[in-house]
Scaffold this active site. Structure first.
Site, PDB file in Angstrom:
ATOM      1  N   ASN A  66       0.807  -1.224   0.000  1.00  0.00           N
ATOM      2  CA  ASN A  66       0.000   0.000   0.000  1.00  0.00           C
ATOM      3  C   ASN A  66       0.838   1.270   0.000  1.00  0.00           C
ATOM      4  O   ASN A  66       0.311   2.353  -0.235  1.00  0.00           O
ATOM      5  CB  ASN A  66      -0.984  -0.018   1.171  1.00  0.00           C
ATOM      6  CG  ASN A  66      -2.066  -1.065   0.948  1.00  0.00           C
ATOM      7  OD1 ASN A  66      -2.192  -1.612  -0.155  1.00  0.00           O
ATOM      8  ND2 ASN A  66      -2.825  -1.360   1.982  1.00  0.00           N
ATOM      9  N   ARG A 125     -16.794   1.129  -1.683  1.00  0.00           N
ATOM     10  CA  ARG A 125     -15.558   1.869  -1.940  1.00  0.00           C
ATOM     11  C   ARG A 125     -15.768   3.135  -2.798  1.00  0.00           C
ATOM     12  O   ARG A 125     -15.235   3.260  -3.894  1.00  0.00           O
ATOM     13  CB  ARG A 125     -14.513   0.973  -2.587  1.00  0.00           C
ATOM     14  CG  ARG A 125     -14.320  -0.394  -1.975  1.00  0.00           C
ATOM     15  CD  ARG A 125     -13.634  -0.391  -0.626  1.00  0.00           C
ATOM     16  NE  ARG A 125     -12.277   0.046  -0.634  1.00  0.00           N
ATOM     17  CZ  ARG A 125     -11.225  -0.738  -0.882  1.00  0.00           C
ATOM     18  NH1 ARG A 125     -11.436  -1.995  -1.189  1.00  0.00           N
ATOM     19  NH2 ARG A 125     -10.006  -0.263  -0.841  1.00  0.00           N
ATOM     20  N   ASP A 137     -15.955   9.708  -3.545  1.00  0.00           N
ATOM     21  CA  ASP A 137     -16.467  11.077  -3.436  1.00  0.00           C
ATOM     22  C   ASP A 137     -15.490  12.009  -2.718  1.00  0.00           C
ATOM     23  O   ASP A 137     -15.344  13.186  -3.081  1.00  0.00           O
ATOM     24  CB  ASP A 137     -17.825  11.081  -2.742  1.00  0.00           C
ATOM     25  CG  ASP A 137     -17.780  10.399  -1.381  1.00  0.00           C
ATOM     26  OD1 ASP A 137     -17.189   9.299  -1.272  1.00  0.00           O
ATOM     27  OD2 ASP A 137     -18.298  10.969  -0.415  1.00  0.00           O
ATOM     28  N   ASP A 190      -6.959  -3.702   7.963  1.00  0.00           N
ATOM     29  CA  ASP A 190      -6.296  -4.715   7.133  1.00  0.00           C
ATOM     30  C   ASP A 190      -5.724  -5.865   7.954  1.00  0.00           C
ATOM     31  O   ASP A 190      -5.262  -6.850   7.382  1.00  0.00           O
ATOM     32  CB  ASP A 190      -5.170  -4.095   6.305  1.00  0.00           C
ATOM     33  CG  ASP A 190      -5.714  -3.190   5.233  1.00  0.00           C
ATOM     34  OD1 ASP A 190      -4.928  -2.437   4.637  1.00  0.00           O
ATOM     35  OD2 ASP A 190      -6.929  -3.205   5.012  1.00  0.00           O
TER      36      ASP A 190
END
Ligand code: EPZ
Length: 427
Positions: free
Chosen positions: A23, A128, A131, A313
């Site tokens: 990530n 997910r 916006d 996670d």
């Protein structure tokens, strides 16, 4: 499709090399779009998503070259260079396979003054939305239109301008897109309630190495003084705190003793606290972190939340560890609306887990029994492997392409510390 077969019961013992963080890599790679000079990333993990992002960069006109690395080495060195851009479009067929592709939106807008990126759509763990990405970019002057499943963004006059945006919800990706857009804006951009994950710090440090001016790194208020251009840099990807935590859970459930080589305990405070609550010995060593366990895990109670709280996670992996606990553990998932997909699969192995809304109660059982199970998403897949390592008999995990997105050479790393695990190729 390939599957992973595990014969449980072996204690894990030895050293596990921790790779560069997926990530972090996925937000560092798009930084190459911000300059016409080369960006060299070291310690890049060998992962399907990293390769996929490299392909996307190539589609945009950014060259990517992997420097020599021996097959036995973990991590790679990649140099990415966007001398000029040949496109500012991230097409649906790429974005639908890898949501992180949305992270080219901010840098393309900053570099080229325009970007057309397919809406990423949802995934197994939630819908997910993006916006917040769009609102932050609009706060910096972007004009955004949604048409035919695409985001079309333009910077009037070719350049974003200073502005302020306060995130109503902490969002890692939206913070990353906003940061990469702001570094080349004309003026000062302020982000309030920004994400504080270590991967955000890694991104800020890489941008600063490229010549960006960012204040408040590591806090939830980031102040970016836009500059006219960025230059190339060489930057090492941070170690993967989620990979490290995943292997730590495997060590605990097998009552093993492992050293997570390269892991950074400062990135993992909440995860290490949960392991200690479960009764594990957790020590910092010269090379990383030692995690050792004897006996069944103690019950734990945790809620996922933005960093520095317990990371979402790590929820599935920690839950797998708790299934053999000596009592009832309670998990609350506050980030994603559907992140208990591992529960029905773990139940097939004899776990006792009751889910009610965002909360899961895990009652420890005396034993798990190996079974055929199906991976549904990246972290759920790892939770099934963790359970399989401690189950009696054989566990077959199907749809392991999910795993290949986030865990570099997983079976090799497990085999090296004594796990009876192998990949069965479909063909
Ligand atoms: C990143 O996803 C990670 N992915 C995820 O890791 C991680 O679970 C997540 O951050 C949270 O830590 C990468 O870094 C590639 P968010 P991201 O925006 O950025 C809502 C893994 O397993 N939201 O922080 O997509 C969203 O629905 C993956 O490695 C909006 O409402 O997560 C969620 O409820 C899975 N609007 C919450 O915010 C937006 O515009 C946090 O999402 C954006 C997000």
């Amino acid at each position: 499709m390939d599957q992973i077969v595990i014969r449980g019961g072996n204690r894990l013992s030895g050293r596990i090399p921790i790779s560069g963080a997926k990530n972090a890599a996925l937000t560092l790679l798009p930084c190459a779009l911000l300059t016409d000079e080369p960006l060299t990333l070291r310690n890049l993990p060998r992962l399907a998503d990293v390769d996929g992002f490299g392909h996307l960069l190539n589609q945009l006109g950014c060259s990517t070259t992997i420097e020599g690395s021996r097959p036995e080495d973990f991590g790679r060195v990649m140099t990415a260079r966007a001398t000029t851009l040949s496109s500012t479009v991230a097409p649906y067929d790429i974005v639908r396979k890898m949501r992180a592709s949305i992270l080219v939106l901010g840098p393309l807008l900053a570099r080229a003054g325009e970007a057309t990126v397919s809406l990423p759509g949802g995934c197994a763990i939630g819908n997910r939305p993006i916006d917040l990405h769009l609102k932050a970019l609009e706060a910096f002057g972007a004009e955004i239109e949604l048409a035919s499943g695409y985001v079309k963004a333009v910077a009037p006059g070719g350049r974003l301008k200073g502005g302020s945006y306060s995130f109503p919800v902490v969002s890692v990706g939206a913070t990353e897109n906003a940061l990469m857009a702001a570094v080349l804006a004309k003026g000062t951009c302020v982000l309030e309630n920004a994400a504080r994950e270590p991967e955000i710090v890694d991104l800020c440090n890489c941008l600063v190495a490229m010549g960006a001016e960012i204040n408040g790194i590591g806090t939830d208020r980031l102040v970016i003084e836009g500059v006219d251009r960025l230059h190339g840099a060489t930057y090492a990807v941070m170690p993967d705190r989620i990979e490290a935590g995943s292997y730590a859970c495997a060590a605990v459930i097998t009552q093993g003793d492992v050293e997570l080589v390269g892991a950074n305990p400062d990135d993992m405070v909440a995860t290490l606290a949960a392991l200690r609550e479960a009764g594990a010995t957790v020590e910092t060593t010269k090379k990383g972190i030692r995690v050792a366990m004897s006996g069944r895990p103690q019950p734990i109670t945790l809620s996922t939340a933005p960093h520095p709280a317990f990371p979402t996670d790590m929820q599935a992996q920690m839950m797998a560890m708790a299934t053999l606990g000596s009592g009832a553990s309670v998990f609350t998932e506050t980030i994603f609306e559907n992140r208990y997909m591992h529960v029905p699969e773990l139940t097939r192995m004899g776990c006792d887990i009751q889910v009610k809304g965002r909360t899961a109660v895990v009652r420890g059982v005396d034993k798990l029994v190996g079974a055929q199970v199906m991976a549904t998403d990246l972290r759920a897949s790892m939770s099934l492997i963790i359970a399989g390592l401690a189950a009696e008999g054989e566990t077959q995990v199907n749809r392991i392409y999910h795993l290949d997105r986030g865990y570099e050479r997983l079976e090799e790393k497990f085999q090296a510390v004594g796990a009876d695990i192998e990949r069965i190729s479909a063909d």
